[in-house]
Design a protein around this motif. Sequence first.
Motif, short mmCIF file in Angstrom:
data_model
loop_
_atom_site.label_atom_id
_atom_site.label_comp_id
_atom_site.label_asym_id
_atom_site.label_seq_id
_atom_site.Cartn_x
_atom_site.Cartn_y
_atom_site.Cartn_z
N LEU A 136 0.82 -1.20 0.00
CA LEU A 136 0.00 0.00 0.00
C LEU A 136 0.85 1.25 0.00
O LEU A 136 0.66 2.16 -0.80
CB LEU A 136 -0.86 0.02 1.26
CG LEU A 136 -2.24 -0.60 1.17
CD1 LEU A 136 -2.89 -0.56 2.53
CD2 LEU A 136 -3.07 0.17 0.18
N LEU A 137 1.83 1.24 0.91
CA LEU A 137 2.66 2.43 1.05
C LEU A 137 3.49 2.66 -0.20
O LEU A 137 3.69 3.79 -0.62
CB LEU A 137 3.56 2.30 2.28
CG LEU A 137 2.85 2.55 3.60
CD1 LEU A 137 3.72 2.17 4.77
CD2 LEU A 137 2.43 4.00 3.73
N MET A 138 3.95 1.56 -0.82
CA MET A 138 4.73 1.71 -2.05
C MET A 138 3.87 2.35 -3.13
O MET A 138 4.30 3.26 -3.83
CB MET A 138 5.22 0.36 -2.54
CG MET A 138 6.04 -0.35 -1.51
SD MET A 138 7.77 -0.41 -1.88
CE MET A 138 7.98 -2.10 -2.26
N GLN A 139 2.63 1.85 -3.25
CA GLN A 139 1.72 2.42 -4.25
C GLN A 139 1.48 3.89 -3.96
O GLN A 139 1.49 4.73 -4.86
CB GLN A 139 0.37 1.70 -4.22
CG GLN A 139 0.38 0.37 -4.95
CD GLN A 139 -0.88 -0.43 -4.65
OE1 GLN A 139 -1.87 0.12 -4.15
NE2 GLN A 139 -0.84 -1.71 -4.95
N MET A 140 1.27 4.19 -2.68
CA MET A 140 0.98 5.58 -2.32
C MET A 140 2.18 6.46 -2.54
O MET A 140 2.06 7.63 -2.87
CB MET A 140 0.51 5.66 -0.87
CG MET A 140 -0.88 5.11 -0.70
SD MET A 140 -1.36 4.94 1.01
CE MET A 140 -1.74 6.63 1.44
N LYS A 141 3.36 5.89 -2.37
CA LYS A 141 4.56 6.68 -2.59
C LYS A 141 4.69 7.00 -4.08
O LYS A 141 5.04 8.09 -4.47
CB LYS A 141 5.79 5.91 -2.11
CG LYS A 141 7.05 6.76 -2.17
CD LYS A 141 8.02 6.36 -1.10
CE LYS A 141 9.12 7.41 -1.00
NZ LYS A 141 9.96 7.27 0.15
N GLU A 142 4.36 6.00 -4.90
CA GLU A 142 4.42 6.22 -6.34
C GLU A 142 3.45 7.31 -6.77
O GLU A 142 3.77 8.15 -7.58
CB GLU A 142 4.07 4.92 -7.06
CG GLU A 142 5.21 4.39 -7.91
CD GLU A 142 4.97 2.95 -8.29
OE1 GLU A 142 3.96 2.70 -8.96
OE2 GLU A 142 5.78 2.08 -7.89
N SER A 143 2.26 7.25 -6.20
CA SER A 143 1.25 8.23 -6.61
C SER A 143 1.46 9.56 -5.90
O SER A 143 0.74 10.52 -6.15
CB SER A 143 -0.15 7.69 -6.32
OG SER A 143 -0.33 7.58 -4.93
N GLY A 144 2.44 9.61 -5.00
CA GLY A 144 2.73 10.88 -4.34
C GLY A 144 1.87 11.14 -3.12
O GLY A 144 1.98 12.18 -2.50
N GLU A 145 0.98 10.20 -2.78
CA GLU A 145 0.13 10.42 -1.61
C GLU A 145 0.93 10.31 -0.32
O GLU A 145 0.57 10.89 0.69
CB GLU A 145 -0.97 9.37 -1.55
CG GLU A 145 -2.18 9.67 -2.37
CD GLU A 145 -3.15 8.52 -2.25
OE1 GLU A 145 -4.02 8.60 -1.38
OE2 GLU A 145 -3.05 7.55 -3.02
#
Lengths: 600, 255
Positions: A322-331
Amino acid sequence: MAKYYCKCGRTFQKSGDSGTTGYRLKEYGPQHECHGCPYALPVVDNCWDNKSNSWSETVRAWECRTSQRLNYDTYADLSLGSKTVGSVYSLDFPFLQEIQSFIQQTDGISTDRGKPGERGVQYGTDGLYRLPIYPDQNKKGISAKQALFDRFFLSDCSRKDVSPGQEREIILERIEGATMGKINIGNISAGLNKVKGITQSLKSVAKHELIPTEYIKVGYDNPYAVNDTQQSRYELAMSLQANGLLNPLIVNKKSDTEYWLISGEHRLSAIKENLNWPTVSCMVYDNISDNQAKLMLHAVNLDVREYTTAQKLQFYQQTEQLLMQMKESGEFTGAIQQGIAETLKVSTRQARKYKKIVEYLSPEDQQRVIDGELSIDKAYQMTMPSAPPKEEPAMKTGSTSAFAPEAEDESLSPSMKFEPSYIRMSELSADELSDAIKQTDVSRPESGSASDFESRTVIDHHPQNGGYGQEADTETGSTSDFDAAFWDEKVKFAIKKRYDCKKLFQYYKSQIPTVQEAIRDILKPDYGLSSGTVIFPGDIAGFASARSTSFEVEYFAKDNTQRYTFTYSQVDAYIRQMIRTNELLDRKSRKEIQQQGELE
Amino acid sequence: MSIKIAITYEKGGVAKTTTAVNVSAILAEQGYRVLLIDLDPQSYATSYYALYDDSVPSINDVMQGRVAAKDAVRDCGFFGLQMIPSNFAFKEIETFLMAKTRGQDFFLKNALADMEEDFDFIFMDCPPSGERIKTNALAFADYVILPTIPDDYAVQGLLCMSTFIVDIVKYVNPSLAVLGVLITIDERTANKIAYKTALQSQDIFPCFTTSIRKNTKLSEAINAHQPINVYEPKSNGCQDYKALTEEILAKLQLR
């Protein structure tokens, strides 16, 4: 002294009492604050050039023609009905040009050519520029003047197209537009971006509302709900009936009729199955991202339900993803491990252990950790000797396993089988296990240190050492005469003398540091140098110095002095090796420290 | 229930009072029941309607519980617009609130709870400084209007304001919403146009499309102690405030 006004409204004091005076614009150029202002005009010297038989103009300086009074409103003084020369007073140069072109097209009337304002004679009163109107000295001239007046002016001699007062705005805007073309739009948006950053956190503020029960959906996969049963839901429903809903559910508002549940699945299903509540009290988040909602789902569930540190391991991978995805999306910004630790409410050290366990142990072993059959620390230790195969330069060709050399070693328990990515230890009992670990640990340096630097290569390829292996390699490359068999022993001895072994042991065991952290936290001396005499076994004197960038060992043998400079990553590797092989501390001190740790 | 609107900004001189006074008068003229509360110890809104009087109950007495809110209400003399005046003694409210350990953010809300039924709109004219009094206003308000002059201070002020509002929404009043950033003292200069464009195109806070142009009639109206719709209905200032009022009503879905 008198006060003079520039066209932009600024004032300055100057001696004398003339109606207008030039305000010299020193070093006029693109850098000058007034550059581009339509009222910054050149002061021109006219000379007759005998060679070309014409006037030549040289710009002596630039000035703003200032006045003691300043009026922005255009007015006409045309002496209508007579043949006298008339004037239009204005600061609006485009307007004056309009009049000029009207005059050109009209018979019986003429004016000066050239750009308005550029000639000294045209200075009028109150800071205005004057455009002279020369009528022909006949009736045609008089009527042409009248036509001009009717075209542009009202009966009170003011402009037709612009109301009084408005002209000031136009002119100031023009000055500012010309001179302040330097407004930095980037500054504005940078400032606004900051504001945006602050208000962003508003999105994560929930509002308390009553939501119709039917609108609430279980949209997100909830790994925490697996243990809920019909019986438990019924019991919860009875309690809800008696006490009401003490804590509101947490939902994410997707649309006016769709709210996805973040927290409270147990309660919601209890209410839906057993109680006929039309509405439920909810904390409503306004359409936050799904990833954020899922992360929140983890966080709130971990708040409410009680999990042991071991049980939390099962949520590690999901959280990380989750955090990796959010990091990618800048969230999400920041360190992933930190984020995981915060979400799971464990220390970052613990999160790092999870990472290793998830990476190196089989799913079966992980499950055993979750079930409490295998302690986290044991499991973590199991990851220690293992290394990703591609990083093992000592690997023999043709062998698929990183640990093939050890597997061939007879000292190993025959039941030990290594697989490339993780160790399958599930078959072993706990005792066998720790024995096996010891055996592997002990056996490795011995099996590897037969020739020059192989032992260090093994050390340096501890998974945590990462890129430091290379540094050690270059080190060996540059000192081909390095005698590992000789120095290994000496440097270990020197380390033991130079550092507080208990402190080292405790630090490495509790902090699980990376190489960089260890060097920074404990290996480097506090004040640049820490050195002292070391008496090596055999009563041979020596010297060990921990310097700011290196660790130096000197060995005063009888006939010649040996000296070698180690990098701190090498020192770190030696220490890790000594810890694994139990060389650093004897059994008694280790036990003491362990007991201390448990007490804490 | 009334709609409660606080007009606040960190910077002084951005036409907070002018906006509060005139919008409330225009709404009153349209037949709404409007209460204007002066929350500034400097009492500009009070003196705008020539109601400054140390001897009558003020918002100070109301908030400290000495007087019921309804006894402090006074008539402004225009369209039935009502007002709770302030006076300079009100500056002590910060100390009064500071000494309260419980609910110091909700004194205004509690003191005015009874008034809500009697009015359609309650406007609060906030002071530029005074942390606690502003918190009290925003704890009570449903909406906040942020008047700002379009220049670089606007961005800085917005930065401070947003920090403040975020805190309020998080900890004091989650239902508080920004009704809009209002551009005041607008002039057609390149600098102001640049900032105005930036403010109107940002998506952080809503921004009113109506901006209040610089207009001397608005200052003259203060001198006459009359709202602009009485003093000079044809002026730009009055047109702008009427347009703003319409926009507010539209945003509140009352139009």
